[in-house]
Every structure is written in C-alpha cells, then in structure tokens.
Design a protein around this motif. Structure first.
Motif, PDB file in Angstrom:
ATOM      1  N   GLY A  92       0.861  -1.276   0.079  1.00  0.00           N
ATOM      2  CA  GLY A  92      -0.134  -0.005   0.095  1.00  0.00           C
ATOM      3  C   GLY A  92       0.760   1.361  -0.123  1.00  0.00           C
ATOM      4  O   GLY A  92       0.197   2.228   0.239  1.00  0.00           O
ATOM      5  N   LYS A  93       2.161   1.140  -0.082  1.00  0.00           N
ATOM      6  CA  LYS A  93       2.962   2.434  -0.239  1.00  0.00           C
ATOM      7  C   LYS A  93       3.442   2.947  -1.318  1.00  0.00           C
ATOM      8  O   LYS A  93       4.158   3.846  -1.682  1.00  0.00           O
ATOM      9  CB  LYS A  93       4.108   2.137   0.807  1.00  0.00           C
ATOM     10  CG  LYS A  93       3.605   1.852   2.274  1.00  0.00           C
ATOM     11  CD  LYS A  93       4.777   1.466   3.262  1.00  0.00           C
ATOM     12  CE  LYS A  93       4.309   1.347   4.675  1.00  0.00           C
ATOM     13  NZ  LYS A  93       5.496   0.955   5.654  1.00  0.00           N
ATOM     14  N   THR A  94       3.348   2.133  -2.360  1.00  0.00           N
ATOM     15  CA  THR A  94       3.834   2.514  -3.795  1.00  0.00           C
ATOM     16  C   THR A  94       2.667   2.344  -4.554  1.00  0.00           C
ATOM     17  O   THR A  94       1.717   1.475  -4.664  1.00  0.00           O
ATOM     18  CB  THR A  94       4.763   1.586  -4.315  1.00  0.00           C
ATOM     19  OG1 THR A  94       5.827   1.731  -3.490  1.00  0.00           O
ATOM     20  CG2 THR A  94       5.317   2.199  -5.942  1.00  0.00           C
ATOM     21  N   LEU A 115       3.862   6.672  -0.625  1.00  0.00           N
ATOM     22  CA  LEU A 115       3.307   7.147   0.436  1.00  0.00           C
ATOM     23  C   LEU A 115       4.275   7.318   1.740  1.00  0.00           C
ATOM     24  O   LEU A 115       4.908   6.342   1.964  1.00  0.00           O
ATOM     25  CB  LEU A 115       2.154   6.243   0.952  1.00  0.00           C
ATOM     26  CG  LEU A 115       1.293   6.801   2.037  1.00  0.00           C
ATOM     27  CD1 LEU A 115       0.593   8.110   1.693  1.00  0.00           C
ATOM     28  CD2 LEU A 115       0.260   5.742   2.030  1.00  0.00           C
ATOM     29  N   GLY A 116       4.361   8.746   2.088  1.00  0.00           N
ATOM     30  CA  GLY A 116       5.069   8.816   3.356  1.00  0.00           C
ATOM     31  C   GLY A 116       4.353   9.404   4.519  1.00  0.00           C
ATOM     32  O   GLY A 116       2.862   9.538   4.245  1.00  0.00           O
ATOM     33  N   GLU A 117       4.773   9.856   5.567  1.00  0.00           N
ATOM     34  CA  GLU A 117       4.244  10.411   6.569  1.00  0.00           C
ATOM     35  C   GLU A 117       3.298  11.609   6.026  1.00  0.00           C
ATOM     36  O   GLU A 117       2.275  12.030   6.911  1.00  0.00           O
ATOM     37  CB  GLU A 117       5.172  10.729   7.610  1.00  0.00           C
ATOM     38  CG  GLU A 117       5.751   9.477   8.326  1.00  0.00           C
ATOM     39  CD  GLU A 117       6.273   9.577   9.592  1.00  0.00           C
ATOM     40  OE1 GLU A 117       6.229  10.740  10.385  1.00  0.00           O
ATOM     41  OE2 GLU A 117       7.303   8.636  10.123  1.00  0.00           O
ATOM     42  N   SER A 118       3.902  12.586   5.247  1.00  0.00           N
ATOM     43  CA  SER A 118       3.182  13.724   5.043  1.00  0.00           C
ATOM     44  C   SER A 118       2.552  13.422   3.502  1.00  0.00           C
ATOM     45  O   SER A 118       2.013  14.565   2.884  1.00  0.00           O
ATOM     46  CB  SER A 118       4.418  14.657   4.634  1.00  0.00           C
ATOM     47  OG  SER A 118       5.192  14.278   3.600  1.00  0.00           O
ATOM     48  N   GLY A 119       1.964  12.098   2.992  1.00  0.00           N
ATOM     49  CA  GLY A 119       1.139  11.985   1.941  1.00  0.00           C
ATOM     50  C   GLY A 119       2.138  11.459   0.818  1.00  0.00           C
ATOM     51  O   GLY A 119       3.168  10.914   1.136  1.00  0.00           O
TER      52      GLY A 119
END
Length: 171
Positions: A92-94, A115-119
C-alpha cells in the motif's frame, strides 16, 4: 457515463449477480483502479469534486458504513493532464500509474509515487527502460515490489500493445 460494478463469489465457487457500486458512481466516467491487499483502500479514477483536469486518481476508505467519499490524491499526483491506470503495491505504499503530464515522453508514461508520513511523494517518471515515445500503461507491481508488468505499444513486440516485464535492480 461508465460505472463501476462488482459481484461476490458464492460458496459454490460461482459468481453472484452484478451490483452497481453506487458509492463511486456519478453521471461521469469512473473506474476502479486498485484495492489494497487488506481490502480497505480503493484507488478510483474519476472526475469527482476536486478534480484537476481530464480525470484524476482518488482514494476511498472502507468504513463500517460503506466507502468514504472519494478524495483527490493531491496536486503532486494529479495534474491538469490525464492520470489513470493506477496500481497500488501489496504493502500500500507505492502507486504506479499512467499519466500524460509534463515530462511524459509519449502518449502516456508510467510514473511512481510513494506514500510517506506527509502523503504521496512527487511522482517520478520510470524512465527510458520502461517508457517510450508510444504509450505505456496497465501496470501491475508484483508482491515482491520489484517485478513490474505493463503494456506498451512502443517497445518491440508482436503488434499493437504487448505485455512486458521489468525487474528493479536497486532499492
């Protein structure tokens, strides 16, 4: 417009009757691009409120009451161009998607955002080993996070669009 439909697999292995996925459908065109591995996040294409251009990528979260209103993935991901054919990685992060944004070599290139901590990060073009002066799309990132399947009409193939595979060599 085009609508999203779904059907459930029944206990006997057959498929139930199609049901209109009314949570996502409007009078315009929508398409379900990807659902997260846990089934709780959907990436959809459409011209919902907040759209920047010719169709954008939105996300929706499954809740106890159904699916949330689709939310635009933001101005780094979406442009006034066309963004579609998105695939969410198993973790779910790419997100890999097709876009006609500025910097595209052909009619549509594959771009990647994480997807990182700031979107979602500013998308990067997957480059000359993947993208051509033709069109690339319909990507699928395997569970290993390194094997990418995609269609292209710009790489040498049989005719029209062919399916290709590429393996990531670094982190």
């Amino acid at each position: 417009g085009e609508d999203i439909w779904f059907c459930d697999k029944l206990e006997d292995g057959t498929w139930g009757n199609p049901v209109n996925f009314s949570s996502f459908n409007t009078s315009s065109h929508e398409a379900l691009m990807s659902i997260s591995a846990d089934g709780n996040v959907a990436i959809v294409f459409g011209n919902y409120n907040g759209s920047f251009g010719n169709g954008d990528l939105f996300y929706s979260v499954k809740t106890a009451d159904g699916w949330s209103v689709p939310c635009n993935l933001g101005g780094d991901v979406n442009t006034d161009g066309w963004e579609s054919q998105a695939n969410l990685s198993a973790d779910g992060k790419t997100l890999i998607f097709t876009s006609s944004r500025t910097g595209t070599k052909g009619n549509g290139d594959l771009w990647m955002t994480q997807l990182g901590e700031s979107g979602w990060s500013k998308p990067i073009n997957l480059g000359g080993q993947i993208n051509t002066s033709g069109s690339e799309g319909s990507s699928q990132l395997a569970d290993d996070g390194k094997t990418l399947y995609f269609k292209s009409n710009g790489h040498y193939g049989v005719e029209g669009y062919d399916v290709f595979v590429s393996n990531r060599l670094d982190e």
